[in-house]
Design a protein around this motif. Structure first.
Motif, PDB file in Angstrom:
ATOM      1  N   ARG A   1      32.299 -21.231  35.875  1.00  0.00           N
ATOM      2  CA  ARG A   1      31.814 -19.964  35.297  1.00  0.00           C
ATOM      3  C   ARG A   1      30.854 -20.211  34.142  1.00  0.00           C
ATOM      4  O   ARG A   1      29.810 -19.554  34.031  1.00  0.00           O
ATOM      5  N   LEU A   2      31.203 -21.163  33.281  1.00  0.00           N
ATOM      6  CA  LEU A   2      30.335 -21.467  32.141  1.00  0.00           C
ATOM      7  C   LEU A   2      29.002 -22.038  32.611  1.00  0.00           C
ATOM      8  O   LEU A   2      27.940 -21.690  32.065  1.00  0.00           O
ATOM      9  N   ARG A   3      29.062 -22.913  33.608  1.00  0.00           N
ATOM     10  CA  ARG A   3      27.810 -23.460  34.133  1.00  0.00           C
ATOM     11  C   ARG A   3      26.987 -22.388  34.824  1.00  0.00           C
ATOM     12  O   ARG A   3      25.756 -22.432  34.808  1.00  0.00           O
ATOM     13  N   GLY A   4      27.670 -21.431  35.443  1.00  0.00           N
ATOM     14  CA  GLY A   4      26.951 -20.313  36.038  1.00  0.00           C
ATOM     15  C   GLY A   4      26.236 -19.464  35.012  1.00  0.00           C
ATOM     16  O   GLY A   4      25.248 -18.789  35.331  1.00  0.00           O
ATOM     17  N   GLU A   5      26.722 -19.489  33.771  1.00  0.00           N
ATOM     18  CA  GLU A   5      26.067 -18.772  32.673  1.00  0.00           C
ATOM     19  C   GLU A   5      24.972 -19.592  32.024  1.00  0.00           C
ATOM     20  O   GLU A   5      24.395 -19.181  31.012  1.00  0.00           O
ATOM     21  N   GLY A   6      24.707 -20.764  32.577  1.00  0.00           N
ATOM     22  CA  GLY A   6      23.639 -21.601  32.059  1.00  0.00           C
ATOM     23  C   GLY A   6      24.037 -22.499  30.911  1.00  0.00           C
ATOM     24  O   GLY A   6      23.164 -22.960  30.155  1.00  0.00           O
TER      25      GLY A   6
ATOM     26  N   ARG B   1      24.235 -22.594  24.472  1.00  0.00           N
ATOM     27  CA  ARG B   1      23.777 -23.561  25.473  1.00  0.00           C
ATOM     28  C   ARG B   1      24.858 -24.543  25.893  1.00  0.00           C
ATOM     29  O   ARG B   1      24.810 -25.079  26.993  1.00  0.00           O
ATOM     30  N   ARG B   2      25.812 -24.822  25.002  1.00  0.00           N
ATOM     31  CA  ARG B   2      26.840 -25.817  25.298  1.00  0.00           C
ATOM     32  C   ARG B   2      28.211 -25.248  24.953  1.00  0.00           C
ATOM     33  O   ARG B   2      28.373 -24.466  24.011  1.00  0.00           O
TER      34      ARG B   2
END
Length: 313
Positions: free
Chosen positions: A106-111, A75-76
Motif C-alpha cells: 500500500r505504501l509503495r502504491g502511494e509512491g 517519500r519514505r
C-alpha cells in the motif's frame, strides 16, 4: 504378522513421547500467557496517558515539530514488523508478515519507498531467504521483552524520522504487530506511530477532556508550555515511541504464547487420536496373530491325530 505388531507398538511409543512433549509445551505456554497479560495490562495505561499528553501538546500549540507534522509530499516510510524468535505457534508469525507485506504494498502504491525494520528471527529469516533488504533487526527477546529492548528498537527509528529524507531519513513510522484480544483471538494490526494523525490526536484530546469533565463540543483550554512546546515535544515523543513499541512487544509476546498454547493443544489432541487409531490397528493385528496361531495349533493337532490314527492301523 508379528513384525507388523512391532511396528505399531513402536509408532505408539513414538507418538506417546511426542504427546508428552506437546502437552508440556502447552502447559508452559499457558503459564506464560498469564504473566504476559499482566504486563500488557500494566503497560497499556502508561502508553495511553503518554499518547494523550503528546497529542495535547501537538494540538494545543502551533509548534511545527518534525515528529508531529505531516510532510507535504512524503517519500519514505519505515515499517517495524514484530514476529517471533521461535516457531510452533501456528500461523502467528506468518499472519504478521502477511500484514506487513500488505502495508508495504500500500505504501509503495502511494509512491513511497519503504525501509523495513524487523523484530524476531522468523521475520528476519523470511526476508533473508527472499534476499530482501532489512534496515535493522533485533532478535532474542520476543518471548519476554523488556523496556530496554523497546528503547534499543526506538532509538534508530526516531533518528530516522528526525533525519532528512535525502540523508536516508523517513517521513512516516508504521508498526505491525499481533494484538492480544483473548486467549482464542489474536489479530495482526497496522498502526502509524509518527507523525501523529489528526484523527488520533483529536480523539485522544477529546477523551482527556471528557475524563476531566469537559463535555464534547466545548472549547478546549489553552496551554502554556515551559520552557516551550518544542522542548516538551522533544522530551515526550521519544518516550511516546518507546512506550508504544514496548506495549506492542508485550501484546505480541502474549499473542505468541496464546498461539503456541493453541497449536500445542491441537498437536496433543491429534497425537491422542493417532494413538487411539494405532492402538486399534495393533489390537486388530494382535487378534489376527492369535487367530493364526490358534489355526496353526488346531491344524497341527489334527495332523498329529491323523498321523496317530494311521499308525494304529
Amino acid at each position: 504378522m508379528g513384525a507388523q505388531l512391532r511396528v505399531y507398538k513402536r509408532r505408539i511409543k513414538s507418538v506417546t513421547a511426542t504427546k508428552k512433549i506437546t502437552k508440556a509445551m502447552e502447559m508452559i505456554a499457558a503459564s506464560r500467557i498469564v504473566k504476559a497479560q499482566r504486563q500488557v495490562a500494566a503497560s497499556t495505561p502508561y502508553a495511553t496517558e503518554l499518547t494523550r499528553a503528546v497529542t495535547a501538546v501537538a494540538t494545543g500549540s502551533n509548534t511545527k515539530h518534525p515528529l508531529t507534522t505531516e510532510a507535504d509530499a512524503p517519500r519514505r516510510a519505515a515499517v517495524l514488523l514484530i514476529t517471533s524468535d521461535r516457531g510452533l505457534a501456528g500461523g502467528y508469525s506468518a499472519n504478521a508478515i502477511k500484514a506487513a507485506e500488505q502495508l508495504t504494498e500500500r505504501l509503495r502504491g502511494e509512491g513511497k519507498e519503504v525501509d523495513t525494520y524487523i523484530v524476531g528471527r522468523k521475520g528476519v529469516a523470511y526476508y533473508g531467504f527472499r534476499e530482501r533488504k532489512i534496515a535493522e533487526s533485533w532478535t532474542g527477546f520476543t518471548d519476554s521483552p523488556t523496556y530496554a529492548d523497546a528503547k534499543s528498537i526506538s532509538a534508530p527509528l526516531i533518528e530516522a524520522v528526525q533525519r532528512d529524507t535525502d540523508e536516508g531519513g523517513v517521513d512516516e513510522l508504521h508498526i505491525v504487530f499481533t494484538e492480544f484480544i483473548s486467549m482464542l483471538t489474536q489479530t495482526p494490526v497496522q498502526n502509524r506511530l509518527l507523525p501523529l494523525s489528526l484523527e488520533e490526536a483529536a480523539g485522544s484530546v477529546s477523551s482527556a477532556a471528557d475524563a476531566a469533565g469537559t463535555a464534547k463540543g466545548e472549547i478546549l483550554p489553552l496551554f502554556d508550555f515551559e520552557p516551550s512546546a518544542e522542548d516538551v515535544l522533544d522530551a515526550l515523543l521519544p518516550r511516546y515511541v518507546e512506550s508504544r513499541i514496548y506495549n506492542a512487544l508485550l501484546q505480541a509476546a502474549a499473542s505468541k504464547h496464546a498461539a503456541t498454547r493453541r497449536a500445542m493443544k491441537s498437536a496433543t489432541d491429534n497425537a491422542g487420536d493417532l494413538i487411539k487409531s494405532l492402538s486399534r490397528l495393533a489390537n486388530a493385528a494382535r487378534q489376527a496373530e492369535i487367530t493364526q496361531e490358534i489355526s496353526e495349533i488346531v491344524g497341527g493337532s489334527s495332523a498329529l491325530a491323523d498321523a496317530t490314527a494311521g499308525s494304529d492301523r
